[in-house]
Write a protein that holds these residues in place. Structure first.
Motif, PDB file in Angstrom:
ATOM      1  N   SER A   1      10.632 -35.154 -30.251  1.00  0.00           N
ATOM      2  CA  SER A   1      11.510 -35.120 -28.848  1.00  0.00           C
ATOM      3  C   SER A   1      11.271 -33.701 -28.213  1.00  0.00           C
ATOM      4  CB  SER A   1      12.903 -35.598 -29.062  1.00  0.00           C
ATOM      5  OG  SER A   1      13.789 -34.754 -29.949  1.00  0.00           O
ATOM      6  N   VAL A   2      11.468 -32.584 -28.897  1.00  0.00           N
ATOM      7  CA  VAL A   2      11.512 -31.235 -28.333  1.00  0.00           C
ATOM      8  C   VAL A   2      10.176 -30.966 -27.408  1.00  0.00           C
ATOM      9  CG1 VAL A   2      11.774 -28.803 -28.646  1.00  0.00           C
ATOM     10  CG2 VAL A   2      13.344 -30.478 -29.587  1.00  0.00           C
ATOM     11  N   LEU A   3       9.285 -31.544 -28.308  1.00  0.00           N
ATOM     12  CA  LEU A   3       7.657 -31.207 -27.675  1.00  0.00           C
ATOM     13  C   LEU A   3       7.790 -32.222 -26.494  1.00  0.00           C
ATOM     14  CD1 LEU A   3       5.419 -31.329 -30.885  1.00  0.00           C
ATOM     15  CD2 LEU A   3       5.870 -29.522 -29.178  1.00  0.00           C
ATOM     16  N   VAL A   4       8.170 -33.293 -26.484  1.00  0.00           N
ATOM     17  CA  VAL A   4       8.118 -34.258 -25.179  1.00  0.00           C
ATOM     18  C   VAL A   4       8.794 -33.473 -24.054  1.00  0.00           C
ATOM     19  CG1 VAL A   4       8.777 -36.272 -24.483  1.00  0.00           C
ATOM     20  CG2 VAL A   4       7.510 -36.441 -26.408  1.00  0.00           C
ATOM     21  N   SER A   5       9.914 -33.096 -24.271  1.00  0.00           N
ATOM     22  CA  SER A   5      10.732 -32.556 -23.151  1.00  0.00           C
ATOM     23  C   SER A   5       9.883 -31.137 -22.817  1.00  0.00           C
ATOM     24  CB  SER A   5      12.244 -31.761 -23.752  1.00  0.00           C
ATOM     25  OG  SER A   5      12.071 -30.875 -24.731  1.00  0.00           O
ATOM     26  N   LEU A   6       9.242 -30.537 -23.516  1.00  0.00           N
ATOM     27  CA  LEU A   6       8.315 -29.326 -22.997  1.00  0.00           C
ATOM     28  C   LEU A   6       6.897 -29.817 -22.285  1.00  0.00           C
ATOM     29  CD1 LEU A   6       8.539 -27.131 -26.017  1.00  0.00           C
ATOM     30  CD2 LEU A   6       9.623 -26.639 -23.751  1.00  0.00           C
ATOM     31  N   ALA A   7       6.614 -30.959 -22.456  1.00  0.00           N
ATOM     32  CA  ALA A   7       5.413 -31.549 -21.888  1.00  0.00           C
ATOM     33  C   ALA A   7       5.149 -31.171 -20.227  1.00  0.00           C
ATOM     34  CB  ALA A   7       5.094 -32.995 -22.253  1.00  0.00           C
ATOM     35  N   PRO A   8       6.053 -31.556 -19.771  1.00  0.00           N
ATOM     36  CA  PRO A   8       5.969 -31.277 -17.898  1.00  0.00           C
ATOM     37  C   PRO A   8       5.929 -29.713 -17.622  1.00  0.00           C
ATOM     38  CG  PRO A   8       7.822 -32.624 -18.446  1.00  0.00           C
ATOM     39  CD  PRO A   8       7.536 -32.234 -19.838  1.00  0.00           C
ATOM     40  N   ARG A   9       6.324 -28.935 -18.804  1.00  0.00           N
ATOM     41  CA  ARG A   9       6.013 -27.297 -18.440  1.00  0.00           C
ATOM     42  C   ARG A   9       4.840 -26.955 -18.927  1.00  0.00           C
ATOM     43  NH1 ARG A   9      10.981 -24.822 -21.041  1.00  0.00           N
ATOM     44  NH2 ARG A   9       9.513 -23.417 -21.735  1.00  0.00           N
ATOM     45  N   LEU A  10       4.324 -27.497 -20.053  1.00  0.00           N
ATOM     46  CA  LEU A  10       3.082 -27.173 -20.823  1.00  0.00           C
ATOM     47  C   LEU A  10       1.827 -27.721 -20.448  1.00  0.00           C
ATOM     48  CD1 LEU A  10       4.540 -26.405 -24.454  1.00  0.00           C
ATOM     49  CD2 LEU A  10       4.189 -24.852 -22.374  1.00  0.00           C
ATOM     50  N   ILE A  11       1.991 -29.158 -20.046  1.00  0.00           N
ATOM     51  CA  ILE A  11       0.824 -29.808 -19.451  1.00  0.00           C
ATOM     52  C   ILE A  11       0.816 -30.068 -18.060  1.00  0.00           C
ATOM     53  CG2 ILE A  11      -0.506 -32.094 -20.082  1.00  0.00           C
ATOM     54  CD1 ILE A  11       1.077 -32.266 -22.810  1.00  0.00           C
ATOM     55  N   GLY A  12      -0.412 -29.816 -17.440  1.00  0.00           N
ATOM     56  CA  GLY A  12      -0.592 -30.206 -16.012  1.00  0.00           C
ATOM     57  C   GLY A  12      -1.858 -29.943 -15.294  1.00  0.00           C
ATOM     58  N   PRO A  13      -2.224 -30.425 -14.164  1.00  0.00           N
ATOM     59  CA  PRO A  13      -3.497 -30.082 -13.623  1.00  0.00           C
ATOM     60  C   PRO A  13      -3.887 -28.614 -13.759  1.00  0.00           C
ATOM     61  CG  PRO A  13      -1.948 -30.790 -12.012  1.00  0.00           C
ATOM     62  CD  PRO A  13      -1.062 -30.693 -13.152  1.00  0.00           C
ATOM     63  N   PRO A  14      -5.225 -28.259 -13.672  1.00  0.00           N
ATOM     64  CA  PRO A  14      -5.745 -27.010 -13.703  1.00  0.00           C
ATOM     65  C   PRO A  14      -5.438 -26.440 -12.364  1.00  0.00           C
ATOM     66  CG  PRO A  14      -7.564 -28.457 -13.742  1.00  0.00           C
ATOM     67  CD  PRO A  14      -6.149 -29.377 -14.024  1.00  0.00           C
ATOM     68  N   ASP A  15      -5.340 -25.304 -12.293  1.00  0.00           N
ATOM     69  CA  ASP A  15      -5.320 -24.425 -10.725  1.00  0.00           C
ATOM     70  C   ASP A  15      -6.656 -24.407 -10.363  1.00  0.00           C
ATOM     71  OD1 ASP A  15      -4.751 -22.710  -8.831  1.00  0.00           O
ATOM     72  OD2 ASP A  15      -4.540 -21.175 -10.211  1.00  0.00           O
ATOM     73  N   PHE A  16      -6.826 -25.158  -9.018  1.00  0.00           N
ATOM     74  CA  PHE A  16      -7.978 -25.295  -8.445  1.00  0.00           C
ATOM     75  C   PHE A  16      -8.422 -24.314  -7.557  1.00  0.00           C
ATOM     76  CE2 PHE A  16      -7.809 -29.662 -10.005  1.00  0.00           C
ATOM     77  CZ  PHE A  16      -9.129 -29.717 -10.778  1.00  0.00           C
ATOM     78  N   VAL A  17      -7.369 -23.268  -7.336  1.00  0.00           N
ATOM     79  CA  VAL A  17      -7.541 -22.398  -6.460  1.00  0.00           C
ATOM     80  C   VAL A  17      -8.336 -21.202  -6.817  1.00  0.00           C
ATOM     81  CG1 VAL A  17      -6.150 -20.481  -5.008  1.00  0.00           C
ATOM     82  CG2 VAL A  17      -5.330 -22.808  -5.265  1.00  0.00           C
ATOM     83  N   HIS A  18      -8.224 -20.640  -8.185  1.00  0.00           N
ATOM     84  CA  HIS A  18      -9.021 -19.761  -8.744  1.00  0.00           C
ATOM     85  C   HIS A  18      -9.934 -20.371  -9.875  1.00  0.00           C
ATOM     86  CE1 HIS A  18      -9.978 -16.541 -11.653  1.00  0.00           C
ATOM     87  NE2 HIS A  18      -9.924 -15.935 -10.714  1.00  0.00           N
ATOM     88  N   ILE A  19     -11.259 -20.243  -9.538  1.00  0.00           N
ATOM     89  CA  ILE A  19     -12.299 -20.605 -10.422  1.00  0.00           C
ATOM     90  C   ILE A  19     -12.994 -19.524 -11.223  1.00  0.00           C
ATOM     91  CG2 ILE A  19     -14.487 -21.815 -10.431  1.00  0.00           C
ATOM     92  CD1 ILE A  19     -13.959 -23.333  -7.826  1.00  0.00           C
ATOM     93  N   PRO A  20     -12.712 -19.533 -12.644  1.00  0.00           N
ATOM     94  CA  PRO A  20     -13.500 -18.285 -13.287  1.00  0.00           C
ATOM     95  C   PRO A  20     -14.712 -18.078 -12.944  1.00  0.00           C
ATOM     96  CG  PRO A  20     -12.186 -20.006 -14.690  1.00  0.00           C
ATOM     97  CD  PRO A  20     -12.377 -20.579 -13.361  1.00  0.00           C
TER      98      PRO A  20
END
Length: 155
Positions: free
Chosen positions: A123-142
């Motif tokens: 349940s703690v991991l699920v509560s952290l999911a919105p902060r830790l999992i998200g779409p990549p930043d497409f502004v800066h491409i390595p």
């Protein structure tokens, strides 16, 4: 009605009580090892690094960082297990596809305790999911991707 007829229900109740007492005294505890879950945790923490990785599927530094992140976000010690032991139980269940019964044996806790600790960590991991999992930043491409012709149709 005689005295013996009136005493018969009392005799049955007394006999039932004695049978239950004898049965309770003859039960063998399920977890009889002196090697407790806390001892298992300490063995892993103070043991060889390779054994730690084989059991938990991550190194000690990552484990400590994960425990710190989870405790900062709501995972708490319980009466029977520390937060680190709960995380270890969770990681062995997930990392080895262990059953509740197998984990209960390994960590010397009941199935209910293992399930509760697994759910606490989950349940703690699920509560952290919105902060830790998200779409990549497409502004800066390595630059490794941007300058490689292999990726040119995509970036």
């Amino acid at each position: 009605m005689s005295d013996s007829d009136e005493d018969f229900p009392l005799f049955i109740v007394l006999l039932d009580y004695l049978i239950k007492k004898v049965h309770a005294a003859s039960r063998v505890p399920k977890h009889v090892s002196a090697f407790t879950g806390r001892n298992r945790m300490l063995e892993l923490l103070h043991g060889h690094d390779r054994q730690f990785v084989e059991v938990l599927r991550l190194n000690k530094e990552c484990f400590y960082r994960l425990c710190s992140l989870l405790t900062e976000n709501g995972l708490q010690d319980t009466r029977s297990s520390s937060a680190q032991e709960q995380v270890m139980m969770f990681l062995t269940i997930v990392g080895h596809c262990d059953s509740n019964r197998r984990s209960g044996y390994e960590w010397r806790h009941s199935g209910e305790t293992v399930s509760r600790h697994f759910n606490n960590v989950c349940s703690v991991l699920v509560s952290l999911a919105p902060r830790l999992i998200g779409p990549p930043d497409f502004v800066h491409i390595p630059s490794v991707i941007e300058n490689n012709p292999y990726y040119s149709p995509y970036f």
